[in-house]
Design an enzyme around this catalytic site. Structure first.
Site, PDB file in Angstrom:
ATOM      1  N   LYS A 269       0.854  -1.195   0.000  1.00  0.00           N
ATOM      2  CA  LYS A 269       0.000   0.000   0.000  1.00  0.00           C
ATOM      3  C   LYS A 269       0.889   1.244   0.000  1.00  0.00           C
ATOM      4  O   LYS A 269       1.869   1.305   0.755  1.00  0.00           O
ATOM      5  CB  LYS A 269      -0.914  -0.028   1.232  1.00  0.00           C
ATOM      6  CG  LYS A 269      -1.945   1.101   1.277  1.00  0.00           C
ATOM      7  CD  LYS A 269      -2.856   0.988   2.500  1.00  0.00           C
ATOM      8  CE  LYS A 269      -3.964   2.038   2.505  1.00  0.00           C
ATOM      9  NZ  LYS A 269      -4.866   1.906   3.665  1.00  0.00           N
TER      10      LYS A 269
ATOM     11  N   SER B 268      -9.945   2.139   2.578  1.00  0.00           N
ATOM     12  CA  SER B 268      -9.021   2.838   1.710  1.00  0.00           C
ATOM     13  C   SER B 268      -8.013   1.928   1.013  1.00  0.00           C
ATOM     14  O   SER B 268      -7.421   2.341   0.019  1.00  0.00           O
ATOM     15  CB  SER B 268      -8.243   3.885   2.508  1.00  0.00           C
ATOM     16  OG  SER B 268      -7.428   3.264   3.484  1.00  0.00           O
TER      17      SER B 268
ATOM     18  N   SER C 210     -10.353  -0.058   6.803  1.00  0.00           N
ATOM     19  CA  SER C 210      -9.731  -0.007   5.480  1.00  0.00           C
ATOM     20  C   SER C 210      -9.054  -1.279   5.013  1.00  0.00           C
ATOM     21  O   SER C 210      -8.635  -1.352   3.855  1.00  0.00           O
ATOM     22  CB  SER C 210      -8.718   1.130   5.423  1.00  0.00           C
ATOM     23  OG  SER C 210      -9.389   2.320   5.178  1.00  0.00           O
TER      24      SER C 210
HETATM   25  N1  GLN Z   1     -13.442   4.422   5.634  1.00  0.00           N
HETATM   26  C1  GLN Z   1     -12.907   4.923   6.863  1.00  0.00           C
HETATM   27  C2  GLN Z   1     -12.565   6.375   6.730  1.00  0.00           C
HETATM   28  O1  GLN Z   1     -12.832   6.922   5.730  1.00  0.00           O
HETATM   29  C3  GLN Z   1     -11.746   4.100   7.300  1.00  0.00           C
HETATM   30  C4  GLN Z   1     -10.499   4.498   6.617  1.00  0.00           C
HETATM   31  C5  GLN Z   1      -9.345   3.688   7.109  1.00  0.00           C
HETATM   32  O2  GLN Z   1      -9.516   2.687   7.816  1.00  0.00           O
HETATM   33  N2  GLN Z   1      -8.149   4.137   6.763  1.00  0.00           N
HETATM   34  O3  GLN Z   1     -12.052   6.979   7.617  1.00  0.00           O
END
Ligand code: GLN
Length: 495
Positions: free
Chosen positions: A73, A153, A177
């Site tokens: 990532k 994400s 995410s």
């Molecule tokens: N979807 C969540 C957010 O937008 C989680 C993002 C994440 O875990 N990095 O914050």
């Protein structure tokens, strides 16, 4: 082939890492133009690492990830390789140091194919906020060519693994995410306990929540990868000094006598009947495997999302203050220092990141700190206590991972709060810091994957691997994303 099969084939010398890596890079070249799963492909470096791995295997010195091609990532700093956080402000940032997680994977012989796409600074649930463009989910609805989101994400990592552009990939999970994209893409992912993997060299979003973890096609694959990524690191003050168990050994464990809690608050209003059905199916599978099923309550779950969307933006506004055009990343000049800051940050951050910085700055401001931030921290303690209480009685919780299957890129809700609702089932475990895993359990009527979430006690990832692998066996999830005819032709592969 799974990651474990690839690794074992390498050690048996059925094929070399150079061969495996060459094939993986060819798949990336064929499919990445459509999927956009990788921001940066490091082909030459991957082949050099593969040759090193082959030499190590020949010398009988193979590490647990020796020669296995994976994606990273693009939130993990990789020395000498551009690391963008999918943002404009870090578009050309080349870190002078390596994150601990990637250093651990390299120590164990992993080959890095490149850096995977994500929501900008890991903020999002659809991989729609990347400055490098959206990622496409390799899965399609039956009879439709609409481009679906891979979740977010860690959407690039999930899409890459689902499409076979790597045997696994690293993810990070702040509020879901790893788990939500794993669910949307029909793969497995685990967010370990907060403190299990070092955060050193991982670009920070919300430091009290951020945690790295593996994403791969099977539970055993995740076990191998987590074993490599995890471990104490003196460079991260929240890293916990506990030995890393043999997660792979936990995968075959018997479940006899385990108590599985079913939290009643996870029946979200308006949740599709198919998700409710797959949850019931999961309960039946675990009962058949010898578990005792227990109804439980986590009464503060309903405050999870609201408190997360105060605490995460608060920490993000603080963490992202460093990107001011002075030391890191892009700079846009201005007549005064204030103008330089403003111009740099206006050009460097996308809408969602700016929205979070503004929300976070607001809830931390003098007049509102007590009303929002402090209150959210207190509620967070209550959410955490819910888990501690319930784990006095049960070993693992079983819930759906997400309230829907993957949605189409052009179905993106215009209201950001609608987007935040995606995280309803994943956020509580993040707030508490406990480990949680998503396992593909079935497909919906349109043929899209649906995941089930297992939540465990602090540092009890082993039980998650045991229960996860039992779920995986029962589900016998063999569905694969359908490749388009044009992709097959371009990749020169037999469908
Ligand atoms: N979807 C969540 C957010 O937008 C989680 C993002 C994440 O875990 N990095 O914050």
């Amino acid at each position: 082939m799974s990651l474990v099969e690839a690794r074992d084939g390498l050690v048996r010398k059925a094929f070399s890492s150079v061969e495996l890596t060459t094939a993986a890079l060819a798949a990336v070249e064929a499919l990445n133009p459509r999927l956009n799963a990788y921001i940066t492909v490091t082909g030459d470096q991957a082949l050099a690492q593969a040759a090193q791995a082959d030499a190590a295997i020949a010398a009988g010195e193979a590490g647990p990830m020796a020669g296995v091609p994976v994606g990273i990532k693009d939130l993990f700093c990789t020395k000498g390789v551009r690391t963008t956080a999918a943002s404009n402000i870090l578009r050309d940032f080349v870190p002078p140091y390596e994150s601990t997680v990637t250093a651990n994977l390299r120590r164990d012989g992993a080959v890095f194919l490149g850096k995977t796409n994500l929501d900008e600074f890991a903020m999002g649930s659809g991989n729609l906020t990347s400055a490098f463009g959206p990622v496409e989910n390799p899965w399609k609805r039956a009879g439709s060519d609409a481009a679906l989101v891979p979740g977010g994400s860690s959407g690039g990592s999930a899409a890459a693994v689902a499409a076979g552009l790597g045997f696994g990939a690293t993810g990070t999970d702040t509020g879901g995410s790893i788990r939500q994209p794993a669910s949307y893409c029909g793969i497995t992912g685990i967010k370990p306990t907060y403190g299990r993997c070092s955060r050193f060299g991982t670009i920070a979003f919300a430091s009290s929540l951020d945690q790295a973890g593996p994403m791969a096609r099977t539970v055993a694959d995740c076990a191998v990868m987590l074993g490599s990524m995890a471990g104490f690191d003196a460079q991260d003050s929240t890293s916990v000094d506990r030995p890393v168990p043999d997660y792979l050994a936990a995968c075959g464990r018997s479940l006899k006598g385990l108590r599985i809690g079913i939290p009643r608050e996870y029946h979200a209003p308006g949740m599709p009947a198919e998700i409710e059905a797959i949850w019931q199916q999961g309960i039946a599978w675990l009962r058949d495997a010898g578990c005792e099923i227990v109804d439980v309550s986590l009464p503060h779950t309903k405050y999870g999302l609201a408190t997360y969307y105060i605490i995460a933006p608060a920490e993000c506004s603080s963490n992202l203050a460093r990107y001011d055009g002075v030391r890191f990343g892009a700079r846009v000049a201005g007549g005064t220092l204030d103008e330089l800051y403003e111009n740099t940050r206006r050009a460097g951050f996308g809408d969602e990141t700016r929205r979070r910085i503004m929300m976070g700055t607001y809830v931390l401001s003098a007049g509102y700190y007590d009303a929002y931030y402090l209150k959210a921290q207190k509620v967070r303690s209550l959410i955490q206590r819910d888990f501690t209480d319930v784990f006095a009685d049960v070993d693992v919780l079983l819930t759906p991972t997400a309230p829907s299957a993957a949605f189409a890129q052009d179905e993106k809700p215009s209201d950001p709060v609608q987007m935040y609702l995606n995280d309803i089932f994943t956020v509580p475990a993040s707030m508490a810091g406990v480990p949680a895993m998503s396992v593909p359990a079935g497909v919906d009527a349109q043929g899209l994957p649906l995941g089930l979430q297992l939540i465990g006690r602090f540092f009890d990832e082993e039980t998650l691997f045991a229960v996860g692998s039992a779920l995986e066996r029962a589900a016998a999830f063999t569905h694969r994303p359908a490749l388009r005819a044009s992709d097959v032709a371009r990749a020169g592969i037999a469908s």
